[in-house]
Write an enzyme that holds these catalytic residues in place. Structure first.
Site, PDB file in Angstrom:
ATOM      1  N   LYS A  76       0.861  -1.180   0.000  1.00  0.00           N
ATOM      2  CA  LYS A  76       0.000   0.000   0.000  1.00  0.00           C
ATOM      3  C   LYS A  76       0.899   1.232   0.000  1.00  0.00           C
ATOM      4  O   LYS A  76       1.924   1.255   0.704  1.00  0.00           O
ATOM      5  CB  LYS A  76      -0.891  -0.037   1.246  1.00  0.00           C
ATOM      6  CG  LYS A  76      -1.904   1.093   1.345  1.00  0.00           C
ATOM      7  CD  LYS A  76      -2.808   0.904   2.558  1.00  0.00           C
ATOM      8  CE  LYS A  76      -3.878   1.964   2.680  1.00  0.00           C
ATOM      9  NZ  LYS A  76      -4.786   1.722   3.829  1.00  0.00           N
ATOM     10  N   SER A 151      -9.658   1.838   2.856  1.00  0.00           N
ATOM     11  CA  SER A 151      -8.796   2.633   2.022  1.00  0.00           C
ATOM     12  C   SER A 151      -7.756   1.815   1.257  1.00  0.00           C
ATOM     13  O   SER A 151      -7.118   2.333   0.354  1.00  0.00           O
ATOM     14  CB  SER A 151      -8.055   3.669   2.884  1.00  0.00           C
ATOM     15  OG  SER A 151      -7.238   3.036   3.846  1.00  0.00           O
ATOM     16  N   SER A 175      -9.918  -0.704   7.025  1.00  0.00           N
ATOM     17  CA  SER A 175      -9.388  -0.589   5.657  1.00  0.00           C
ATOM     18  C   SER A 175      -8.670  -1.808   5.103  1.00  0.00           C
ATOM     19  O   SER A 175      -8.276  -1.796   3.937  1.00  0.00           O
ATOM     20  CB  SER A 175      -8.457   0.609   5.562  1.00  0.00           C
ATOM     21  OG  SER A 175      -9.226   1.774   5.496  1.00  0.00           O
TER      22      SER A 175
HETATM   23  N1  GLN Z   1     -13.253   4.204   6.560  1.00  0.00           N
HETATM   24  C1  GLN Z   1     -12.511   4.568   7.721  1.00  0.00           C
HETATM   25  C2  GLN Z   1     -12.061   6.011   7.597  1.00  0.00           C
HETATM   26  O1  GLN Z   1     -12.327   6.582   6.621  1.00  0.00           O
HETATM   27  C3  GLN Z   1     -11.355   3.644   7.942  1.00  0.00           C
HETATM   28  C4  GLN Z   1     -10.171   3.930   7.112  1.00  0.00           C
HETATM   29  C5  GLN Z   1      -9.010   3.067   7.454  1.00  0.00           C
HETATM   30  O2  GLN Z   1      -9.147   2.017   8.094  1.00  0.00           O
HETATM   31  N2  GLN Z   1      -7.844   3.527   7.073  1.00  0.00           N
HETATM   32  O3  GLN Z   1     -11.464   6.560   8.450  1.00  0.00           O
END
Ligand code: GLN
EC number: 6.3.5.7
Length: 483
Positions: A76, A151, A175
């Protein structure tokens, strides 16, 4: 060759059916051919990959036979990679080449993995759809009009499309697990502190945790083995011995106590997903598990608490991007204030700016007690709920997401609608617990994930349950059309 899992690749490399260089070249070609449809990579590191593959082949010829030696993966794009762009999905870091490798990157490189590239992601890991990347939305290989989740959406889409067998991701509120669910993968968020955060660009430091995305639990075990362990450079990394995760995969599920939280199956859950979750429970019962209803009474407070704590930490973490020290700097600043304002205003996208403003507000004098402190109290209550539940059960099972992967753009005008998608994943981050999502079936051709949660440091138990389930089901083996 692109269909092979990490475990199959390890066997193929060991018995010399192919070399790492051959495999790497095949996958790089596949990425070049197919990724334009998906947009799952921000950078493809072809030269690095070929040289790492050759080095892995040489190590193997010299007698080394580690299970990840010569295995192609991608990171990532928030894991720092020395000399390679590390963008975090943001214009702010579009020109940033990290001066060092993240611990996860160097550990996996030492294990002999081959880095094919850096995967697309929501900007600064904020999002559930991978639509907020500076490099454009990622498409779900199961239906190119739908989101892959976020994400870590690029990491998920690439593995689901068989561009490579495994990737790293990070999970602050879901995410890893949510994109795994929406693309038919197995994804593991380890216990907070199990995997070093050093060199992971911080979003919300008390919640962030790196972990693997792959097609099987067996492969997640191999990846976690390469990633986990104490790191003195991360003061929140915990000095606990790392068990042999592959050895734990085949344990019997006879008598395993599965808790089904009654709060997970109420309004808001797509009933077609609920049916598939119940079917997965039946399979586990056939393997000897016993099911018990439990309660997590504070669960509904998870989203409001998280969406105070995460932006608060983000507003602090992202203050370092000031146009001076890292990344983007605006043209012709009039003075220092103008430099800060325009560099941040032009470098950050709208979702990141929204979170910084919410976080700065929640932390400001006069509101700190009302919001941030209150959210921290809720966090403790949520943790206590889990501790009470784990007195009676070994794992907690439920859906990973309340809905199927939605159409790209469908939630763009309503950020809160997207935040609500995190309802089942977020509480594990607030409590620091490990969680896994695994494939549980399809609705309208779109994948559904089932989530398992376990007590601290019981990643081996999660992988064991998932592996046994995957031995008697074939959801995880299904590939999207055209890939
Ligand atoms: N959807 C969550 C956020 O927007 C989690 C994102 C993540 O786990 N990086 O913060």
């Amino acid at each position: 060759m692109h269909q092979l899992t990490l475990a199959e690749i390890a066997r193929g490399l060991a018995d010399k059916s192919f070399s790492s260089e051959e495999l790497t070249r095949t996958l790089l070609e596949r990425i070049n051919q197919l990724d334009p449809q998906l947009n799952s990579f921000i950078s493809v590191t072809e030269e690095l990959a070929i040289s790492q593959a050759r080095a892995a082949d040489a190590r193997r010829a010299a007698g080394d036979n580690g299970p990840l030696l010569g295995a192609p993966i991608a990171h990532k794009d928030l894991f720092c990679t020395q000399g390679i762009r590390t963008s975090c999905g943001s214009k702010m870091l579009d020109n940033f080449k990290a001066p060092y490798d993240a611990t996860v990157v160097s550990k996996l490189a030492e294990a002999g993995t081959v880095t094919l590239g850096k995967t697309n992601m929501d900007e600064f890991a904020m999002g559930s759809a991978n639509e907020s990347s500076h490099y454009g939305a990622v498409k779900n290989p199961w239906n190119l009009e739908h989101v892959p989740g976020g994400s870590s959406g690029g990491s998920a889409a690439a593995v689901a499309a068989r561009l490579l067998p495994a990737t790293t991701g990070t999970d602050t509120g879901g995410s890893i697990r949510q994109p795994a669910a929406l693309t038919n993968l197995t994804g593991l968020k380890p216990t907070y502190g199990r995997v070093s955060r050093w060199g992971m660009i911080a979003y919300a430091s008390s919640l962030d945790q790196g972990g693997p995305l792959a097609r099987t639990a067996e492969d997640c075990a191999l990846m976690l083995q390469g990633m986990a362990g104490f790191d003195a450079k991360d003061s929140t990394c915990i000095d606990e011995p790392v068990p042999d995760y592959s050895a734990a995969l085949n344990g019997s599920l006879e008598g395993l106590r599965i808790g089904l939280p009654k709060e997970y199956f109420g309004a808001g859950l797509d009933p077609r997903i609920a049916d598939l979750i119940q079917a997965s429970v039946k399979e586990l019962e056939k393997l000897g598990a016993v099911v018990k209803e439990i309660s997590l009474p504070n669960m509904q407070h998870g989203i409001p608490a998280y969406y105070v704590i995460a932006p608060a930490e983000a507003s602090s973490n992202l203050s370092r991007f000031d146009g001076v020290r890292f990344g983007y700097r605006c043209e012709n600043p009039a003075d220092l204030t103008d430099l800060y304002k325009r560099s941040r205003g032009e470098g950050f996208g709208p979702e990141v700016q929204r979170r910084i403003m919410v976080g700065a507000y929640a932390l400001s004098a006069g509101y700190y007690d009302a919001y941030y402190l209150q959210a921290q109290k809720i966090r403790r209550l949520i943790k206590n709920d889990f501790m009470t539940a784990f007195n009676d059960v070994d794992v907690i099972l439920g859906p990973t997401t309340p809905n199927l992967a939605w159409k790209i753009g469908a939630k763009n005008n309503d950020p809160v609608a997207a935040y609500l998608e995190d309802v089942y994943t977020i509480t594990a981050n607030l409590a620091g617990l490990p969680g896994l999502s695994m494939p549980a079936g399809f609705v309208d051709g779109l994948p559904v994930g089932v989530q398992l949660l376990a007590p601290y440091f019981q990643e081996g138990r999660l992988l064991n349950v998932a592996h046994r389930y995957q031995q008697v089901t074939d959801w995880h083996t299904r590939a999207p059309n055209g890939f």
